[in-house]
Structure formats: C-alpha cells, structure tokens
Enzyme design. Structure first.
Site, mmCIF file in Angstrom:
data_model
loop_
_atom_site.group_PDB
_atom_site.id
_atom_site.type_symbol
_atom_site.label_atom_id
_atom_site.label_comp_id
_atom_site.label_asym_id
_atom_site.label_seq_id
_atom_site.Cartn_x
_atom_site.Cartn_y
_atom_site.Cartn_z
ATOM 1 C CG HIS A 156 14.749 -1.163 9.647
ATOM 2 N ND1 HIS A 156 13.979 -0.852 10.748
ATOM 3 C CD2 HIS A 156 15.548 -0.094 9.427
ATOM 4 C CE1 HIS A 156 14.291 0.373 11.168
ATOM 5 N NE2 HIS A 156 15.252 0.848 10.389
ATOM 6 C CG HIS B 121 19.982 0.568 7.902
ATOM 7 N ND1 HIS B 121 19.416 1.653 7.282
ATOM 8 C CD2 HIS B 121 19.422 0.491 9.132
ATOM 9 C CE1 HIS B 121 18.550 2.213 8.102
ATOM 10 N NE2 HIS B 121 18.532 1.520 9.235
ATOM 11 C CB SER C 82 -0.973 0.004 1.179
ATOM 12 O OG SER C 82 -0.291 -0.002 2.414
ATOM 13 C CG ASP D 84 16.957 4.344 3.527
ATOM 14 O OD1 ASP D 84 16.574 5.520 3.362
ATOM 15 O OD2 ASP D 84 17.071 3.818 4.639
#
Length: 115
Positions: free
Chosen positions: A101, A103, A14, A31
C-alpha cells in the site's frame, strides 16, 4: 486474494472503507488513522506483500498504483502544494498490513526526515 488480509477484505467489500478513487486494478481509500489532512491508502486489488514483490511480478501494476496516487492528490487538492508517497516495507519500516500500500500524505507541512 488472501482471506486473512485486511486490505483484501476491503477490496472485496466485506470490510467497509471510504473509497476516494478506483480503477479496474487499484483501490484508493481513506486511512482510518490519518496522519495528515490527506491520508489515503492506494492498493492493488491483487495481493502482493510489499512494493518490491509487486514491482517484480507486475511492473505495469506498480505504475498504475503510482498514477492513482497522483490522481488522489488531485482529488484532494494537494497536487499543487505538495504531497508525500510512502511505501513501508517490512516490520522495521512499520509495515503492519502485509498487502502493498502507498500512503498519500498531504495538506500540511511534512517535515524531513520522517519518523
């Protein structure tokens, strides 16, 4: 899934993202504010607030997140030159989205110490 979590909304598509790699359980995407030539976020599709919570609840999933991070490094061509994996946990570590998360950072010389 948490409806108020940005990364959960990215998982359900979404909110748009640039997907780099995906498995049944993990999503990797670029990112939107990159800090290096390669800056990809690797997240479990299931919501966990941080890396420690994920590792306790599902160690296999934690391993899959790390494996996908390694695959992302290969995809972006930084696996040979070097890359950094970073999990920020909590406000003092500057975690701004409370969905675990990783990176994946690479493509430039990453100085030490960070931050």
């Amino acid at each position: 899934m948490s409806t108020d979590c940005l990364f959960c909304r990215i998982v359900e598509r979404s909110v748009p993202s640039t997907v780099v790699h995906e498995t049944e359980n993990v999503l990797a995407f670029r990112d939107v504010n990159p800090q290096a030539d390669t800056h990809v976020l690797v997240i479990p599709k299931e919501h966990y607030p941080d890396a420690a919570a994920m590792a306790v609840a599902d160690p296999r999933l934690a391993g899959e997140v790390l494996a996908v991070a390694g695959e992302v490094a290969k995809i972006d061509g930084v696996d040979s030159s070097g890359y950094r994996l970073v999990f920020n946990t909590g406000a003092d570590a500057n975690q701004t989205v409370f969905h675990v998360h990783c990176h994946v950072l690479g493509g430039r010389n990453l100085t030490w110490p960070p931050g």
